[in-house]
Design an enzyme around this catalytic site. Structure first.
Site, PDB file in Angstrom:
ATOM      1  N   GLU A  93      -5.562   3.442  13.380  1.00  0.00           N
ATOM      2  CA  GLU A  93      -4.840   2.262  13.857  1.00  0.00           C
ATOM      3  C   GLU A  93      -3.786   2.724  14.844  1.00  0.00           C
ATOM      4  O   GLU A  93      -3.030   3.630  14.503  1.00  0.00           O
ATOM      5  CB  GLU A  93      -4.182   1.515  12.696  1.00  0.00           C
ATOM      6  CG  GLU A  93      -5.211   0.882  11.786  1.00  0.00           C
ATOM      7  CD  GLU A  93      -4.613   0.080  10.641  1.00  0.00           C
ATOM      8  OE1 GLU A  93      -3.375  -0.061  10.591  1.00  0.00           O
ATOM      9  OE2 GLU A  93      -5.388  -0.408   9.803  1.00  0.00           O
ATOM     10  N   GLY A  99       0.847  -1.197   0.000  1.00  0.00           N
ATOM     11  CA  GLY A  99       0.000   0.000   0.000  1.00  0.00           C
ATOM     12  C   GLY A  99       0.881   1.246   0.000  1.00  0.00           C
ATOM     13  O   GLY A  99       1.983   1.240   0.546  1.00  0.00           O
ATOM     14  N   ARG A 152      -7.454  -1.251   3.428  1.00  0.00           N
ATOM     15  CA  ARG A 152      -7.163  -0.106   4.285  1.00  0.00           C
ATOM     16  C   ARG A 152      -8.464   0.325   4.971  1.00  0.00           C
ATOM     17  O   ARG A 152      -9.550   0.276   4.366  1.00  0.00           O
ATOM     18  CB  ARG A 152      -6.640   1.085   3.467  1.00  0.00           C
ATOM     19  CG  ARG A 152      -5.201   0.941   3.003  1.00  0.00           C
ATOM     20  CD  ARG A 152      -4.206   1.057   4.169  1.00  0.00           C
ATOM     21  NE  ARG A 152      -2.825   0.985   3.736  1.00  0.00           N
ATOM     22  CZ  ARG A 152      -2.100  -0.135   3.637  1.00  0.00           C
ATOM     23  NH1 ARG A 152      -2.637  -1.304   3.942  1.00  0.00           N
ATOM     24  NH2 ARG A 152      -0.837  -0.096   3.269  1.00  0.00           N
ATOM     25  N   GLY A 185      -7.072  -7.380  -7.938  1.00  0.00           N
ATOM     26  CA  GLY A 185      -5.643  -7.359  -8.263  1.00  0.00           C
ATOM     27  C   GLY A 185      -5.063  -8.712  -7.888  1.00  0.00           C
ATOM     28  O   GLY A 185      -5.797  -9.695  -7.752  1.00  0.00           O
ATOM     29  N   ARG A 186      -3.735  -8.702  -7.700  1.00  0.00           N
ATOM     30  CA  ARG A 186      -3.048  -9.967  -7.354  1.00  0.00           C
ATOM     31  C   ARG A 186      -3.633 -10.596  -6.098  1.00  0.00           C
ATOM     32  O   ARG A 186      -3.803 -11.811  -6.017  1.00  0.00           O
ATOM     33  CB  ARG A 186      -1.560  -9.683  -7.088  1.00  0.00           C
ATOM     34  CG  ARG A 186      -0.811  -9.087  -8.239  1.00  0.00           C
ATOM     35  CD  ARG A 186       0.478  -8.447  -7.742  1.00  0.00           C
ATOM     36  NE  ARG A 186       0.187  -7.250  -6.949  1.00  0.00           N
ATOM     37  CZ  ARG A 186       0.455  -6.007  -7.329  1.00  0.00           C
ATOM     38  NH1 ARG A 186       1.045  -5.802  -8.461  1.00  0.00           N
ATOM     39  NH2 ARG A 186       0.147  -4.978  -6.564  1.00  0.00           N
ATOM     40  N   HIS A 232      -4.098  -5.296  12.016  1.00  0.00           N
ATOM     41  CA  HIS A 232      -3.335  -5.101  10.773  1.00  0.00           C
ATOM     42  C   HIS A 232      -2.153  -6.084  10.692  1.00  0.00           C
ATOM     43  O   HIS A 232      -0.990  -5.669  10.701  1.00  0.00           O
ATOM     44  CB  HIS A 232      -2.848  -3.651  10.672  1.00  0.00           C
ATOM     45  CG  HIS A 232      -2.540  -3.241   9.253  1.00  0.00           C
ATOM     46  ND1 HIS A 232      -2.661  -1.957   8.802  1.00  0.00           N
ATOM     47  CD2 HIS A 232      -2.105  -3.952   8.187  1.00  0.00           C
ATOM     48  CE1 HIS A 232      -2.314  -1.893   7.532  1.00  0.00           C
ATOM     49  NE2 HIS A 232      -1.977  -3.111   7.131  1.00  0.00           N
TER      50      HIS A 232
END
Ligand SMILES: O=CC(=O)O
Length: 305
Positions: free
Chosen positions: A251, A61, A222, A139-140, A270
């Site tokens: 966070e 990210g 996120r 995405g991946r 996270h």
């Protein structure tokens, strides 16, 4: 090749470097290797000064980086995609199952005396077999999640994104649908998109109100993509069945946050890429990106600005 020595200063702690300290220490640096707790914005880039050539983040990210500011100054950026895909997909599946099969509630009941006789509907959850799984942002990582979920006999994968992703979608036989249809059809909805101005708060009342009552919402991207007040409302009123969150805003999420009061919300701190193997690969890649950037060579993984 002529050998060049790199002088570096390391913040030798697992806790983030305090901002004031960072602003002092970056002065004159040619490169910065950071993690996602460091905001790399105009203030920081100004503090670093004109020597700065490269910023390498140990993360896939990059919403903590002001890309416009970096681009404006001609600073190259490295990041760490791919090496964490398996680890994040694995955690996402674990979180999905923990949420849908109510594992955290179940262990709590077993430990604290709630386990009476075998009861027909006690701690019933929702199963993956014959379900429709939706992916927001293919995405991946979305593909890797779907590949792992397929053996659970998922009936159909659907996805939405800013554009069609035919190559990735073909790998998992996923059908492109609108965001509305994604909300309406998904029994499980996995959020895998990057946080951008377009995706900020995209998971809001408008989305939750279209979802099924049995739907399980999973976010390992996120926290900023979710409107948490709306999610709380959706979970506490039974509009959707459950949510598993590896990411929140802020966070850490304060322990008194209302989401922590809900049995149908599983919150992790996270940790999606937190395996020894993956964190080692991420740090090696981040270091190699940085060194390549300093040498003016192509980086193993450079973000196109
Ligand atoms: O969240 C973790 C990452 O972006 O690598």
């Amino acid at each position: 090749m002529r050998e060049r020595k790199v002088q570096f200063e390391m913040w030798d702690s697992d806790d983030p470097v305090p901002r004031v300290e960072l602003l002092k220490r970056v002065k004159g640096c040619e490169g910065i290797l950071c993690v996602l707790t460091e905001k790399i914005d105009a203030q920081l880039l100004n503090a670093a000064g004109p020597n700065l050539k490269v910023v390498s983040t140990m993360s896939v990210g990059f919403d903590h980086l002001s890309l416009d500011e970096l681009k404006k100054r001609g600073i190259r950026v490295g990041y760490t995609p791919d090496v964490l895909t398996d680890c994040v997909a694995e955690l996402t599946v674990a979180l999905l199952l923990a949420t849908s099969r109510r594992l955290i509630e179940a262990t709590h009941e077993a430990k604290t005396g709630g386990w009476g006789t075998w009861r027909t509907l006690w701690l019933c959850g929702h199963e993956l077999a014959n379900s429709t799984v939706g992916i927001l942002g293919l995405g991946r990582i979305g593909v890797a999640i779907a590949e792992r979920l397929k053996p659970f006999k998922v009936k159909k994968f659907i996805y939405t994104d800013v554009a069609l992703r035919p190559e990735l979608a073909n790998m998992i036989e996923a059908e492109y649908v609108s965001l509305d249809e994604l909300a309406k059809q998904s029994d499980f909805l996995a959020i895998c998109c990057a946080l951008t101005p377009e995706t900020y708060g995209i998971c809001n009342w408008n989305l939750f109100s279209k979802m099924k009552k049995n739907a399980i919402f999973i976010n390992t991207s996120r926290g900023g993509v979710v409107n948490q007040e709306d999610l709380y409302e959706a979970l506490s009123t039974g509009l959707i069945a459950g949510a598993g969150l590896d990411v929140t805003t802020p966070e850490p999420l304060p322990t008194h946050h209302p989401l922590f009061t809900l049995k149908n919300c599983v919150i992790l701190p996270h940790v999606a890429s937190a395996s020894y193997t993956t964190r080692n690969s991420m740090s090696a890649l981040a270091a190699n990106n940085l060194l390549a950037g300093l040498r003016g060579e192509p980086m193993p993984k450079e973000l196109k600005l």
